[in-house]
Design an enzyme around this catalytic site. Structure first.
Site, PDB file in Angstrom:
ATOM      1  N   SER A   1     -19.981  22.078 -18.896  1.00 46.64           N
ATOM      2  CA  SER A   1     -20.257  21.870 -20.324  1.00 46.64           C
ATOM      3  C   SER A   1     -20.301  20.387 -20.674  1.00 46.64           C
ATOM      4  CB  SER A   1     -19.134  22.554 -21.112  1.00 46.64           C
ATOM      5  OG  SER A   1     -19.041  22.026 -22.396  1.00 46.64           O
TER       6      SER A   1
ATOM      7  N   TYR B   1     -10.610  23.917 -23.480  1.00 41.48           N
ATOM      8  CA  TYR B   1     -11.871  24.443 -22.951  1.00 41.48           C
ATOM      9  C   TYR B   1     -12.509  23.414 -22.011  1.00 41.48           C
ATOM     10  CZ  TYR B   1     -16.846  25.593 -22.796  1.00 41.48           C
ATOM     11  OH  TYR B   1     -18.132  25.846 -22.363  1.00 41.48           O
TER      12      TYR B   1
HETATM   13  N1  LIG Z   1     -23.670  28.364 -25.247  1.00 46.10           N
HETATM   14  C1  LIG Z   1     -23.392  27.064 -25.147  1.00 46.10           C
HETATM   15  O1  LIG Z   1     -23.732  26.268 -26.031  1.00 46.10           O
HETATM   16  C2  LIG Z   1     -22.678  26.530 -23.920  1.00 46.10           C
HETATM   17  C3  LIG Z   1     -22.479  25.143 -23.834  1.00 46.10           C
HETATM   18  C4  LIG Z   1     -21.819  24.636 -22.723  1.00 46.10           C
HETATM   19  C5  LIG Z   1     -21.404  25.472 -21.716  1.00 46.10           C
HETATM   20  N2  LIG Z   1     -21.593  26.812 -21.827  1.00 46.10           N
HETATM   21  C6  LIG Z   1     -21.125  27.664 -20.720  1.00 46.10           C
HETATM   22  O2  LIG Z   1     -22.196  28.502 -20.331  1.00 46.10           O
HETATM   23  C7  LIG Z   1     -21.688  29.754 -19.874  1.00 46.10           C
HETATM   24  C8  LIG Z   1     -22.326  30.884 -20.644  1.00 46.10           C
HETATM   25  O3  LIG Z   1     -22.005  30.714 -22.021  1.00 46.10           O
HETATM   26  P1  LIG Z   1     -22.583  31.662 -23.153  1.00 46.10           P
HETATM   27  O4  LIG Z   1     -22.913  30.807 -24.312  1.00 46.10           O
HETATM   28  O5  LIG Z   1     -23.573  32.583 -22.584  1.00 46.10           O
HETATM   29  O6  LIG Z   1     -21.238  32.447 -23.533  1.00 46.10           O
HETATM   30  P2  LIG Z   1     -20.995  34.019 -23.707  1.00 46.10           P
HETATM   31  O7  LIG Z   1     -19.605  34.157 -24.229  1.00 46.10           O
HETATM   32  O8  LIG Z   1     -22.101  34.614 -24.501  1.00 46.10           O
HETATM   33  O9  LIG Z   1     -21.096  34.552 -22.239  1.00 46.10           O
HETATM   34  C9  LIG Z   1     -20.009  34.587 -21.343  1.00 46.10           C
HETATM   35  C10 LIG Z   1     -19.926  36.000 -20.770  1.00 46.10           C
HETATM   36  O10 LIG Z   1     -18.867  36.020 -19.821  1.00 46.10           O
HETATM   37  C11 LIG Z   1     -18.182  37.245 -19.968  1.00 46.10           C
HETATM   38  N3  LIG Z   1     -16.797  37.060 -19.509  1.00 46.10           N
HETATM   39  C12 LIG Z   1     -15.828  36.321 -20.108  1.00 46.10           C
HETATM   40  N4  LIG Z   1     -14.683  36.425 -19.415  1.00 46.10           N
HETATM   41  C13 LIG Z   1     -14.955  37.218 -18.345  1.00 46.10           C
HETATM   42  C14 LIG Z   1     -14.174  37.692 -17.265  1.00 46.10           C
HETATM   43  N5  LIG Z   1     -12.881  37.368 -17.143  1.00 46.10           N
HETATM   44  N6  LIG Z   1     -14.753  38.501 -16.344  1.00 46.10           N
HETATM   45  C15 LIG Z   1     -16.068  38.841 -16.454  1.00 46.10           C
HETATM   46  N7  LIG Z   1     -16.852  38.433 -17.472  1.00 46.10           N
HETATM   47  C16 LIG Z   1     -16.298  37.622 -18.404  1.00 46.10           C
HETATM   48  C17 LIG Z   1     -18.226  37.567 -21.451  1.00 46.10           C
HETATM   49  O11 LIG Z   1     -18.070  38.957 -21.701  1.00 46.10           O
HETATM   50  C18 LIG Z   1     -19.609  37.059 -21.834  1.00 46.10           C
HETATM   51  O12 LIG Z   1     -20.559  38.102 -21.802  1.00 46.10           O
HETATM   52  C19 LIG Z   1     -20.175  29.663 -20.018  1.00 46.10           C
HETATM   53  O13 LIG Z   1     -19.637  29.251 -18.794  1.00 46.10           O
HETATM   54  C20 LIG Z   1     -19.986  28.583 -21.067  1.00 46.10           C
HETATM   55  O14 LIG Z   1     -18.731  27.973 -20.941  1.00 46.10           O
HETATM   56  C21 LIG Z   1     -22.222  27.362 -22.898  1.00 46.10           C
END
Ligand SMILES: NC(=O)c1ccc[n+]([C@@H]2O[C@H](COP(=O)([O-])OP(=O)(O)OC[C@H]3O[C@@H](n4cnc5c(N)ncnc54)[C@H](O)[C@@H]3O)[C@@H](O)[C@H]2O)c1
Length: 326
Positions: free
Chosen positions: A128, A153
Site C-alpha cells: 500500500s 495498517y
Molecule cells: N482499495 C485500495 O484503495 C487499496 C489501497 C492500497 C492497498 N490495498 C490492498 O489491496 C488489497 C485488496 O484491497 P481491496 O480494496 O480489494 O479490499 P477488500 O476488503 O475489498 O478485499 C479484501 C478481501 O480479502 C478478504 N479477506 C480479509 N481477511 C481475510 C482472511 N483472513 N482470509 C481470507 N480472506 C480474507 C475479504 O473478505 C475481502 O473480500 C488489500 O491487500 C489491501 O490492503 C487496497
C-alpha cells in the site's frame, strides 16, 4: 492452462484481477473468507459474477487456516499466487488492531508457507501507498525509506514486504510487491471516502472534511489499476531467475486535493455536500503522489481515467446497486 491462486477474490481488487485473468484464458482458484468488514452481499455478488466463468473455482476459507490453504493447493496445480486478501482500512486498525496482525501478518506468513511447501515460484502481493508514511519527498519513489509508518495498517503492509523479501531470498521464490494508491470504481468498497460521501450527500447528512480539506490523494481508477497488475504479471512470469524480489507503485501519478475531489463528487451527483471541517485524523498522511517510473520501465502502464470520468462510472453503478437493494 495456467492456474492462478487469488486470495481476496471476493474483494474489490481481487474480483477485478480475477475477472481480467479469466478473460485472458487463465484458470483461477479464488480464496476468501467473506468476512463482514463490509456488506457480504457485495462480496457474494462479485463471486457470482466470477462463477459464470467455467475456469473459476472458489474456496470460502481463511488465510489464517493453513489446512484450508493446503486443501486448495492439493486440489489444483497452482502456477502463480496473487495475494490480495487483507484487513484493509486505516481507521479500523485503531479500533481492531488484532485483525490486522492476524490477517495481514499471520495470513501472509501462511501464504508464504504455501508457496514454499508447494514449490510455487511466483508470488505477487498487495502492499500500500501507506507504507511511505509522512515522506519528506513529495513524489513517492519505490526506493524511499519506508520505516516510519503512521498507522497499524501501514505497519502490517510494511511487515508483509519484509516477510516476502525473506522468503524470496531463503527459498528461491520470486516475489513482486504492488503498492496500490487509493483505488476506486464500480463494485468498490463501502468503507472508502468516495462511497461514504455519496451516501451522505444523498441523505443530506454532513460529510467530515479532514485536515480542513488540505489532503491530497493519488486516486486510481480500478481499470487503470488492473491494467497495471496485469502488465506487471506478464513481466513477472517471464522472470527466469529465482529469488527475485521487486516492488512497484501502481497509482495514477496525479494527486487530487480533497476539496477538488469533493467538488467533483458534488458535480457528478448534482448536489452540494454539507461539510464539517475537521482536524487531521490519526493515521492519515497528508499527501500521496505515486512515482510510476518503475512500473513504466517494465510494462506499458499509463492511466487513462480522469477522476471525473471515474467517479461518474462509480456513481452510475452505485445508483443501480442501491436501486436493487431497495
Ligand atoms: N482499495 C485500495 O484503495 C487499496 C489501497 C492500497 C492497498 N490495498 C490492498 O489491496 C488489497 C485488496 O484491497 P481491496 O480494496 O480489494 O479490499 P477488500 O476488503 O475489498 O478485499 C479484501 C478481501 O480479502 C478478504 N479477506 C480479509 N481477511 C481475510 C482472511 N483472513 N482470509 C481470507 N480472506 C480474507 C475479504 O473478505 C475481502 O473480500 C488489500 O491487500 C489491501 O490492503 C487496497
Amino acid at each position: 492452462m495456467e492456474t492462478v491462486f487469488i486470495t481476496g477474490s471476493a474483494g474489490f481488487i481481487g474480483f477485478y484481477v480475477a475477472k481480467a485473468l479469466l478473460e485472458q484464458g487463465y484458470a483461477v482458484v479464488g480464496y476468501d473468507n467473506l468476512n463482514d468488514y463490509y456488506d457480504i452481499s457485495l462480496k457474494r455478488m462479485r463471486i457470482n459474477i466470477l462463477e459464470r466463468y467455467g475456469r473459476f473455482v472458489f474456496y470460502e476459507a481463511d488465510i489464517c487456516d493453513m489446512d484450508g490453504l493446503e486443501k486448495a493447493a492439493n486440489a489444483y496445480s497452482i502456477d502463480y499466487v496473487i495475494h490480495l486478501a487483507a484487513q484493509a482500512g486505516v481507521r479500523y486498525s485503531l479500533t481492531c488492531p488484532e485483525k490486522y496482525i492476524e490477517t495481514n501478518i499471520v495470513g501472509t506468513f501462511h501464504i508464504l508457507e504455501l508457496c514454499r511447501r508447494h514449490q510455487i515460484g511466483y508470488l505477487m502481493y498487495a502492499s500500500s501507498s501507506s507504507v511511505y508514511g509522512e515522506a519528506e519527498e513529495e513524489k513517492l519513489r519505490v526506493d524511499l525509506k519506508t520505516d516510519a509508518p503512521v498507522s497499524l495498517y501501514a505497519a502490517t503492509k510494511k511487515s508483509d514486504e519484509v516477510l516476502v523479501h525473506t522468503y524470496c531470498k531463503n527459498f528461491g521464490i520470486n516475489g513482486l510487491g504492488m503498492r496500490f494508491f487509493t483505488v476506486y470504481g464500480p463494485l468498490g468498497r463501502p468503507d472508502m471516502a468516495y462511497w461514504k460521501f455519496a451516501d451522505k450527500i444523498l441523505c443530506d447528512e454532513p460529510i467530515e472534511v479532514f485536515n480542513y480539506g488540505k489532503q491530497y490523494r493519488d486516486f486510481t481508477y480500478i481499470d487503470d489499476l488492473v491494467d497495471g497488475v496485469l502488465g506487471l504479471f506478464s513481466y513477472f512470469k517471464k522472470l527466469k531467475k529465482k529469488g527475485a524480489y521487486e516492488i512497484y507503485n501502481i497509482g495514477s501519478g496525479n494527486p487530487v486535493e480533497l476539496m477538488t475531489f469533493i467538488e467533483t463528487i458534488e458535480e457528478v451527483i448534482g448536489k452540494e455536500a454539507r461539510k464539517v471541517m475537521c482536524e487531521k485524523r490519526i493515521g492519515d498522511v497528508e499527501k500521496t503522489y505515486a512515482d510510476i517510473t518503475e512500473i513504466q520501465r517494465v510494462c506499458a502502464f499509463y492511466t487513462k481515467t480522469h477522476i471525473k470520468e471515474g467517479l461518474e462510472r462509480f456513481y452510475n453503478w452505485y445508483r443501480e446497486y442501491n436501486r436493487k437493494d431497495a
